[in-house]
Every structure is written in structure tokens, then in C-alpha cells.
Design a protein around this motif. Structure first.
Motif, PDB file in Angstrom:
ATOM      1  N   ASP A 249       0.828  -1.216   0.000  1.00  0.00           N
ATOM      2  CA  ASP A 249       0.000   0.000   0.000  1.00  0.00           C
ATOM      3  C   ASP A 249       0.864   1.269   0.000  1.00  0.00           C
ATOM      4  O   ASP A 249       0.348   2.376   0.137  1.00  0.00           O
ATOM      5  N   GLU A 250       2.162   1.097  -0.171  1.00  0.00           N
ATOM      6  CA  GLU A 250       3.055   2.273  -0.187  1.00  0.00           C
ATOM      7  C   GLU A 250       3.701   2.482  -1.563  1.00  0.00           C
ATOM      8  O   GLU A 250       4.661   3.244  -1.686  1.00  0.00           O
ATOM      9  N   MET A 251       3.167   1.787  -2.587  1.00  0.00           N
ATOM     10  CA  MET A 251       3.843   1.854  -3.893  1.00  0.00           C
ATOM     11  C   MET A 251       3.820   3.266  -4.483  1.00  0.00           C
ATOM     12  O   MET A 251       4.708   3.619  -5.269  1.00  0.00           O
ATOM     13  N   ALA A 252       2.833   4.084  -4.106  1.00  0.00           N
ATOM     14  CA  ALA A 252       2.773   5.465  -4.614  1.00  0.00           C
ATOM     15  C   ALA A 252       4.045   6.224  -4.234  1.00  0.00           C
ATOM     16  O   ALA A 252       4.523   7.071  -4.995  1.00  0.00           O
TER      17      ALA A 252
ATOM     18  N   ALA B 206      -0.569   0.647  -9.889  1.00  0.00           N
ATOM     19  CA  ALA B 206       0.133   1.467  -8.887  1.00  0.00           C
ATOM     20  C   ALA B 206       1.510   1.879  -9.414  1.00  0.00           C
ATOM     21  O   ALA B 206       1.933   3.033  -9.248  1.00  0.00           O
ATOM     22  N   ALA B 207       2.190   0.947 -10.077  1.00  0.00           N
ATOM     23  CA  ALA B 207       3.531   1.252 -10.607  1.00  0.00           C
ATOM     24  C   ALA B 207       3.437   2.306 -11.708  1.00  0.00           C
ATOM     25  O   ALA B 207       4.223   3.266 -11.740  1.00  0.00           O
ATOM     26  N   ALA B 208       2.472   2.135 -12.611  1.00  0.00           N
ATOM     27  CA  ALA B 208       2.316   3.095 -13.715  1.00  0.00           C
ATOM     28  C   ALA B 208       2.015   4.484 -13.154  1.00  0.00           C
ATOM     29  O   ALA B 208       2.570   5.489 -13.623  1.00  0.00           O
ATOM     30  N   LYS B 209       1.168   4.521 -12.139  1.00  0.00           N
ATOM     31  CA  LYS B 209       0.807   5.810 -11.535  1.00  0.00           C
ATOM     32  C   LYS B 209       2.029   6.489 -10.909  1.00  0.00           C
ATOM     33  O   LYS B 209       2.137   7.712 -10.905  1.00  0.00           O
TER      34      LYS B 209
END
Ligand code: NDP
Length: 342
Positions: free
Chosen positions: A63-66, A92-95
Motif C-alpha cells: 500500500d506504499e507503492m505510490a 500502482a507502478a504506472a501511476k
């Protein structure tokens, strides 16, 4: 490339494949290096970070990938979590602006695969599916020989990927996390392998599923599946996959004037390629010898090369999507008991 100039990759999910194959393969990579870890188990992640010289500050929860957006050392992620989580982790990675290398199967469904392609396109990042066999040298040589015409046109392919599974206490038999049983996990190698050998896509599929009666493990997903693929060139492929049959990972291609047998086609190592060919009415047998190379390292380096030089990978998201569309047709055929046109 000098180590500090190699593509910085965050590995998402520290399971068996990551620990036993992918992280060790990075040691043989020329173009990429692991710079961060994403895990639900921080203690395990700290031990792995220490082993591979990764900064402990670059350990993230799912939940911390951002937060990865703030770490410019991370240029890409390699998603190695259960299939049903690939979509969320890719989005999440793309964002966060990171390129994506994602394990096979791409997702649980073709709809999820489409979302992943759209998200990566919008974010302007590359998306590659980790079809390692398409980077493995014996598989490449078999495809080249099949398509070269040297042995005439291909007629029949047999592809088998079977192995005996243990307990039911694993995400692979939970449909929400796996998207299916033997087919997306190991049968996918037959499907993708046959398409790669022929260089074309099937126009019709016909499949049957058999589950052992009363086996609690196969309440949600299939154990054994056989499927036939018909190709526009006239070639036919017979594929078989199972979680309950003794291990076999071979592919055999019978052409008009010869045959190719690729032993351990879908295994991590141990490939052997035998060629039989009619010459002046006599059958000649030979074995093609190639220096083995770590196929995970070849795959990772292809991805890194594409990112570093702004090229489309040989196995982009669209390749994963096509397999999902075909797997959905295969399941429909098995359910309805009829051949399904694509
Ligand atoms: P494992 O079960 O061994 O590992 C999966 C890891 O994902 C876990 O260790 C965990 O890492 C993380 N994870 C996050 N959420 C969950 C959850 N809800 N349940 C279980 N694990 C979770 O699986 P594999 O390593 O065998 O497979 C991972 C992916 O790689 C799959 O997509 C699979 O299809 C693919 N694969 C590809 C192979 C190939 O040859 N290319 C071979 C084997 C697998 P953590 O503890 O760090 O959070």
C-alpha cells in the motif's frame, strides 16, 4: 553497462520465484539491477535487501507503492505476486511513473489485461510480460527452424506441461488470486509456446477439463485440461496440462519433412533439441547444441534494453492480452463441450 548505469528495478513480491530464480538472475544481468523491494513481510525484505545490497530505506509495503514516485533510483518494477494482484500492482507502478515487467499470466482476465495496457499507455511507461521461454535460446532456435521452411510446413505440435501439486493450502487453487488452475499457471506455456513456434494465432480451440472427484483442492480451479488449437496455416496443436500428472515439459513439432523435439522446453534449464530430417529417403537424426544461458537474465536484459532505448518489447502487454482472450475461449469450449471459433 556499469552497475550504476543499469536500469533500477523494484521487485514486487518476495516469493519462491523471486527468491530462487529472479534475484539470483539479476547477478547475471548486464543491464538491470535490483534497487528496491515491495513486500508484505518487512523482516524478510530486510534480510533479502542485505543479501543483495539493496538500500533498506527502499523497502515498501504493497500500500506504499505510490511513494516509489519519490525514488528516482527506481525506474521500473518487476511484479512477481499472485496473478490476481498483477493488475493492482501494475496500475500502482504506472501511476508512480515506473515501467512495468509483469510475470505471466498477465492478470486474471482479459478485461484486467486491457486495463493494464491502458494505464501504462496513459502513464507513458513500457509494459512487458515475462514470457521467459521467448528469450530462451533453444526455444528461439526451435521457432526459427519451424518457420524457416527447411523441414517443410509444420503439421502437428504436441505440447505438454504437467507437474504434481502438493497441498491445497496455496493461492494457486484460489480462483480470486489465480484466475484458474493448471491452464494459466503452466498450460499457458503450451499455449504461448505453440503460438511462438508457428508465428501465428489459432482460429479455433477445443478443450476438455477433468477434475478428480471429491478432491477439495479443485473446487475452484481445474486440475487437468487438454486443448486443441487450429491454425490458419493448417497446423494443429494438441496441448495438455495438469497439476496431477508426473512432470513433463516437452514440445514436439512434426513437419512435412522432419520433426523437432524440444525436451524441457518449458523448464528453467535442461533444454535439449533433437532434429530428425529426411535426406535422400533416409532419416537423419541430430542434436543441436547451444551454450545454455540463464533465461531469466536474458528476459530481464531484453526489458531493460527496451526501456533504456525506448523500444517496444517482444512480449508487450498485447501478447499477454491475446493469451487471456485465448484462455477465455478455451474455458468456454470446455464448459460448453464444443469447439469455439476465435
Ligand atoms: P509464491 O506464492 O511463492 O510468492 C508470491 C509472493 O507474492 C508471496 O511470497 C508474497 O510476497 C506476495 N504476495 C502478496 N500478496 C499475496 C497474497 N495475498 N497471497 C500470497 N502471496 C502474496 O508464488 P510464486 O513466486 O511461485 O509466483 C508469483 C508469480 O510468478 C505468479 O504470477 C506466477 O504465475 C509467476 N511464476 C512464474 C514463473 C516463471 O517461470 N516465469 C514460475 C513461477 C511463478 P511477500 O511475502 O514478499 O509479500
Amino acid at each position: 553497462r556499469a552497475p550504476e548505469k543499469r536500469l533500477g528495478v523494484a521487485i514486487v513480491g518476495l516469493g519462491r520465484l523471486t527468491l530462487n530464480q529472479i534475484l539470483p538472475a539479476f547477478r547475471q544481468s548486464q543491464l538491470a539491477r535490483p534497487v528496491a523491494l515491495v513486500s508484505g513481510h518487512p523482516e524478510k525484505a530486510r534480510a533479502v535487501a542485505e543479501q543483495y545490497g539493496i538500500d533498506p530505506a527502499a523497502i515498501y509495503g504493497y500500500d506504499e507503492m505510490a511513494r516509489m514516485a519519490e525514488n528516482s533510483e527506481i525506474e521500473a518494477v518487476y511484479i512477481v505476486t499472485p496473478n490476481g494482484l498483477h493488475r493492482d500492482h501494475a496500475l500502482a507502478a504506472a501511476k508512480a511513473g515506473k515501467h512495468v515487467l509483469c510475470e505471466k499470466p498477465m492478470a486474471n482476465t482479459s478485461a484486467e489485461a486491457q486495463e493494464m495496457i491502458a494505464a501504462c499507455r496513459e502513464a507513458g511507461v513500457r509494459l512487458m510480460i515475462a514470457y521467459r521461454c521467448q528469450y530462451e535460446l533453444f526455444n528461439l532456435e526451435t521457432a526459427r527452424l519451424t518457420q524457416s521452411g527447411e523441414l517443410g510446413a509444420p503439421r502437428i505440435i504436441h505440447a505438454t506441461n504437467t507437474q504434481v501439486h502438493g497441498s491445497g493450502d496455496q493461492w494457486r487453487v484460489r480462483a480470486a488470486l489465480s484466475g484458474g488452475g493448471a491452464l494459466p499457471d503452466i498450460g499457458l506455456y503450451c499455449l504461448n509456446g505453440v503460438r511462438t513456434m508457428l508465428g501465428e494465432d489459432p482460429t479455433e480451440v477445443y478443450a476438455q477439463i477433468v477434475n478428480p472427484v471429491g478432491d477439495e483442492r479443485y473446487k475452484e480451479v481445474e486440475e487437468t485440461l487438454s486443448f486443441t488449437l487450429r491454425f490458419p496455416s493448417g497446423a494443429i496443436a494438441n496441448c495438455a496440462t495438469s497439476y496431477g500428472a508426473h512432470e513433463c515439459k516437452n514440445m514436439e513439432i512434426r513437419l512435412e519433412k522432419g520433426s523437432l523435439e524440444l525436451e524441457n522446453a518449458f523448464a528453467y534449464q535442461g533444454q535439449r533439441l533433437y532434429v530428425a530430417q529426411l535426406q535422400d529417403g533416409q532419416e537423419q537424426m541430430s542434436e543441436i547444441r547451444l551454450a545454455p544461458q540463464n533465461q531469466f537474465a536474458l528476459e530481464i536484459d531484453h526489458f531493460a534494453d527496451c526501456v533504456l532505448h525506448d523500444r517496444t518489447p517482444n512480449t508487450p502487454g498485447e501478447e499477454g492480452l491475446q493469451d487471456h482472450l485465448l484462455m477465455e475461449a478455451i474455458y468456454r469450449s470446455a464448459r460448453e463441450g464444443v469447439p469455439v471459433k476465435i
